[in-house]
Design a protein around this motif. Structure first.
Motif, PDB file in Angstrom:
ATOM      1  N   LYS A 242      -5.942   3.901  -4.058  1.00 21.76           N
ATOM      2  CA  LYS A 242      -5.848   3.097  -2.907  1.00 21.76           C
ATOM      3  C   LYS A 242      -6.547   3.339  -1.963  1.00 21.76           C
TER       4      LYS A 242
ATOM      5  N   TYR B  49      -5.648  -3.766   2.970  1.00 21.48           N
ATOM      6  CA  TYR B  49      -5.207  -2.600   2.142  1.00 21.48           C
ATOM      7  C   TYR B  49      -5.513  -2.997   0.561  1.00 21.48           C
TER       8      TYR B  49
ATOM      9  N   TYR C 219       0.882  -1.089   0.090  1.00 18.74           N
ATOM     10  CA  TYR C 219       0.136  -0.112  -0.105  1.00 18.74           C
ATOM     11  C   TYR C 219       0.645   1.136  -0.154  1.00 18.74           C
TER      12      TYR C 219
ATOM     13  N   GLN D 173      -7.236   2.059   2.307  1.00 17.57           N
ATOM     14  CA  GLN D 173      -7.142   1.121   3.584  1.00 17.57           C
ATOM     15  C   GLN D 173      -8.166   1.274   4.507  1.00 17.57           C
TER      16      GLN D 173
END
Length: 126
Positions: free
Chosen positions: A120, A106, A79, A122
């Motif tokens: 991306k 992630y 990540y 999380q």
């Protein structure tokens, strides 16, 4: 044989105890990543995840145009560095459902330049 008043009370008590002691079922939730905008460049995924509650077993739904993006579960290092490991398998259907595990989860788009441009995510599942 006729039932007396005491028998009816006993049955009611037993039914109530069964209901009270029955395990409470929890249902996994489904979260559409990016809501109506989906998985792409137009969403800040850290902002999207803020204030949401995620649990182990919940599903993240990644909607995007197949062929333009993908989604890959990665480690914390993957990540941070926007790199999927060689063993990581990209989901590419455009309507991918990924189940959360307890703890940090992630995800990145592994198309070159996409992760570094913000694709991306999380999330931490309780």
């Amino acid at each position: 044989m006729a039932m007396g008043r005491g028998s009816c009370t006993k049955v009611t008590l037993i039914v109530m105890l069964v209901i009270i002691w029955s395990p409470i079922e929890s249902y996994a939730a489904s979260h559409v990543v990016g809501d109506n905008q989906g998985w792409g460049f137009s969403v800040s995924y850290s902002d999207w995840a803020k204030g949401k509650s995620f649990a182990s077993g919940d599903t993240l739904v990644f909607n995007y145009q197949s062929g333009l993006h993908n989604v890959v579960p990665v480690t914390a290092a993957g990540y941070k560095n926007c790199k999927a490991s060689g063993a990581a398998e990209a989901a590419t259907s455009g309507n991918d459902n990924l189940t959360l595990k307890k703890g940090a989860n992630y995800f990145i788009c592994s198309i070159p330049g996409h992760c570094s441009a913000g694709m991306k995510l999380q999330v931490v599942a309780e």
